[in-house]
Design a protein around this motif. Structure first.
Motif, PDB file in Angstrom:
ATOM      1  N   LEU A 109       0.583   8.888  -9.541  1.00  0.00           N
ATOM      2  CA  LEU A 109       2.186   8.303  -9.412  1.00  0.00           C
ATOM      3  C   LEU A 109       2.601   9.680  -8.204  1.00  0.00           C
ATOM      4  N   ALA A 110       2.547  10.696  -8.426  1.00  0.00           N
ATOM      5  CA  ALA A 110       2.906  12.109  -7.033  1.00  0.00           C
ATOM      6  C   ALA A 110       2.748  10.928  -5.752  1.00  0.00           C
TER       7      ALA A 110
ATOM      8  N   LEU B 226       4.249   7.130   0.442  1.00  0.00           N
ATOM      9  CA  LEU B 226       4.921   6.045   0.514  1.00  0.00           C
ATOM     10  C   LEU B 226       6.089   7.474   1.572  1.00  0.00           C
ATOM     11  N   ALA B 227       6.112   8.149   1.416  1.00  0.00           N
ATOM     12  CA  ALA B 227       7.333   9.517   1.717  1.00  0.00           C
ATOM     13  C   ALA B 227       6.135   9.460   3.683  1.00  0.00           C
TER      14      ALA B 227
ATOM     15  N   VAL C 280       5.438   8.423   9.793  1.00  0.00           N
ATOM     16  CA  VAL C 280       4.869   8.515  10.556  1.00  0.00           C
ATOM     17  C   VAL C 280       4.310   7.186  11.087  1.00  0.00           C
ATOM     18  N   HIS C 281       5.526   6.580  10.445  1.00  0.00           N
ATOM     19  CA  HIS C 281       5.815   4.789  10.674  1.00  0.00           C
ATOM     20  C   HIS C 281       4.602   4.381  10.680  1.00  0.00           C
TER      21      HIS C 281
ATOM     22  N   LEU D 271      -0.357   1.490   2.256  1.00  0.00           N
ATOM     23  CA  LEU D 271      -1.736   1.596   1.020  1.00  0.00           C
ATOM     24  C   LEU D 271      -2.561   1.806   0.857  1.00  0.00           C
ATOM     25  N   LYS D 272      -3.775   1.588   1.941  1.00  0.00           N
ATOM     26  CA  LYS D 272      -5.244   1.865   2.004  1.00  0.00           C
ATOM     27  C   LYS D 272      -5.167   3.580   2.179  1.00  0.00           C
ATOM     28  N   ALA D 273      -4.765   4.427   2.726  1.00  0.00           N
ATOM     29  CA  ALA D 273      -4.603   5.762   2.733  1.00  0.00           C
ATOM     30  C   ALA D 273      -4.381   6.413   1.160  1.00  0.00           C
TER      31      ALA D 273
END
Length: 91
Positions: free
Chosen positions: A29-30, A36-37, A42-43, A50-52
């Motif tokens: 979760l972290a 997400l941040a 990094v745009h 999601l892949k990363a």
């Protein structure tokens, strides 16, 4: 991407050495919040982020399994060395 996967694998291996399996949920979760941040900064597109995140989560879980197995292998080797049984000889 490869560096991130390796880093997550190593984090998982360290967690596998020290903690039980319940630590994976908060860590994942972290990772999702951090991914997400970082994706927003990094745009990255949503799918790239999601892949990363998925690759990092899978690498952390694989690292956890590797760390757990390493812990049990080391404990078994230590126990075999400490509690070695004498060989039975012919009478």
């Amino acid at each position: 991407m490869a560096e991130l996967s390796i880093f997550c694998f190593l984090i998982g291996a360290v967690l596998g050495q020290r903690f039980r399996v319940f630590v994976l949920l908060p860590v994942t979760l972290a990772m999702a919040l951090i991914a997400l941040a970082i994706g927003l900064v990094v745009h990255l597109s949503f799918l790239d982020g999601l892949k990363a995140f998925i690759l990092c989560a899978l690498a952390a879980q694989a690292g956890y399994v590797f760390g757990s197995l390493a812990r049990f292998w080391l404990a078994a080797a230590r126990a075999a060395r400490i509690f070695a049984r004498p060989l039975k000889t012919a009478r």
